[in-house]
Design an enzyme around this catalytic site. Structure first.
Site, PDB file in Angstrom:
ATOM      1  CG  ASN A  10      16.167  -2.902  37.939  1.00 15.17           C
ATOM      2  OD1 ASN A  10      15.559  -1.910  37.545  1.00 15.17           O
ATOM      3  ND2 ASN A  10      15.824  -4.131  37.576  1.00 15.17           N
ATOM      4  CE  LYS A  12      13.349  -5.312  39.748  1.00 18.28           C
ATOM      5  NZ  LYS A  12      12.955  -6.645  40.158  1.00 18.28           N
ATOM      6  CG  HIS A  95      15.131  -7.628  34.664  1.00 15.58           C
ATOM      7  ND1 HIS A  95      13.985  -8.200  35.162  1.00 15.58           N
ATOM      8  CD2 HIS A  95      15.922  -7.365  35.735  1.00 15.58           C
ATOM      9  CE1 HIS A  95      14.078  -8.260  36.491  1.00 15.58           C
ATOM     10  NE2 HIS A  95      15.248  -7.759  36.853  1.00 15.58           N
ATOM     11  CD  GLU A 167      18.909  -9.931  38.024  1.00 11.49           C
ATOM     12  OE1 GLU A 167      18.988  -9.329  39.085  1.00 11.49           O
ATOM     13  OE2 GLU A 167      18.133  -9.595  37.117  1.00 11.49           O
ATOM     14  CB  SER A 213      16.566 -12.040  47.374  1.00 11.30           C
ATOM     15  OG  SER A 213      15.244 -12.209  46.915  1.00 11.30           O
TER      16      SER A 213
HETATM   17  P1  PGA Z   1      15.531  -8.031  43.787  1.00  8.67           P
HETATM   18  O1  PGA Z   1      15.522  -7.777  42.211  1.00  8.67           O
HETATM   19  O2  PGA Z   1      16.854  -7.550  44.321  1.00  8.67           O
HETATM   20  O3  PGA Z   1      14.377  -7.236  44.294  1.00  8.67           O
HETATM   21  O4  PGA Z   1      15.369  -9.496  43.995  1.00  8.67           O
HETATM   22  C1  PGA Z   1      16.670  -7.993  41.435  1.00  8.67           C
HETATM   23  C2  PGA Z   1      16.387  -7.662  39.995  1.00  8.67           C
HETATM   24  O5  PGA Z   1      15.251  -7.830  39.542  1.00  8.67           O
HETATM   25  O6  PGA Z   1      17.269  -7.218  39.250  1.00  8.67           O
END
Ligand code: PGA
Length: 255
Positions: A10, A12, A95, A167, A213
């Site tokens: 992802n 973002k 999300h 998540e 993470s």
């Molecule tokens: P992250 O984000 O791996 O940076 O913790 C995961 C997500 O938001 O899908």
């Protein structure tokens, strides 16, 4: 039914179109030989169209990070599933950043999941508790409620083919990893609920990912899990080397 593991990146709100083109090109080269893992990249909306041309006849597929719940109409600034359907296979729905920063409700998330399925795409429905909720011992009830609400417009047959990403909000972008055993327990709890509501086939078919993470150092423990079907990766998916290593952990895992 043996399901391939799923590794989803992802991106973002990162990368311009030229930057994403370079990133896609590099991923194509590094991951072209991967066979046992389904690799999904979720770039920003503007990047989807050029990326889709780059990825024709490759083993990488595209996902969108969001979608509007109606098919078309006077909804300035939104992106419809009808427009996306030509270019992506997956859509992230609900999300936690959408829920928290853009006030997306369970009702809207259920509508989005339904419109995505109706157009032949696969929703990756994101659920997870906040730190507060975890500290109050509410993780299971919060997440089960989110899942029940999100699935409310879908049939058992449709649920068999969707993806849920557990998540925990406190684990996203924080470096605070959820224990694999805790993520597995949540996945099992969700399968039990789905089995009770929609039957065994739906519970077995639905794929459940962990996200929050995940990086190249901890991916192995998730790759080895028999309960989890893959990972949703945010930050580490922006780092080419890290993402490739994560995918390779899943590819090299013994069945
Ligand atoms: P992250 O984000 O791996 O940076 O913790 C995961 C997500 O938001 O899908």
């Amino acid at each position: 039914m043996l399901k391939n593991k799923l590794v989803v990146g992802n991106w973002k709100v990162h990368f311009t179109v030229p930057e994403s083109t370079v990133a896609i090109e590099k991923l194509k080269k590094s991951l072209g030989t991967v066979k046992k893992v389904e690799i999904v990249i979720c770039p920003g909306f503007l990047d989807i169209y050029p990326a889709s041309a780059e990825l024709i006849d490759t083993n990488l597929v595209l996902g969108a990070q969001n979608v509007f719940q109606k098919e078309e109409g006077a909804y300035t600034g939104e992106v419809s599933v009808v427009a996306l359907a030509h270019f992506v296979k997956y859509v992230l729905v609900g999300h936690s950043e959408r829920r928290l920063l853009f006030s997306e409700s369970d009702r809207v998330i259920a509508q989005k999941a339904a419109v995505v399925v109706a157009h032949g795409l696969t929703p990756i429905i994101c659920v997870g508790e906040t730190l507060h909720e975890k500290e109050d011992g509410l993780s299971k009830i919060v997440v089960v409620n989110q899942v029940e609400a999100a699935l409310s417009h879908l049939t058992a047959l449709e649920i068999e083919n969707i993806v849920i990403a557990y998540e925990p909000v406190w684990a996203i972008g924080s470096g605070q990893l959820c224990q694999v055993s805790d993520a597995e327990k949540m996945a099992q709890d969700l399968r039990n609920v789905i089995k009770a509501l929609y039957g065994e086939k739906a519970a077995k078919g639905v794929r459940i990912l962990y996200g929050g993470s995940v990086d190249q150092k901890n991916a192995k423990s998730f790759a080895q899990s028999k309960t989890l079907d893959g990972v949703l990766v945010g930050g580490a998916s922006l780092d080419h080397k890290a993402f490739v290593e994560i995918v390779k952990e899943f590819e090299s895992k013994k069945k």
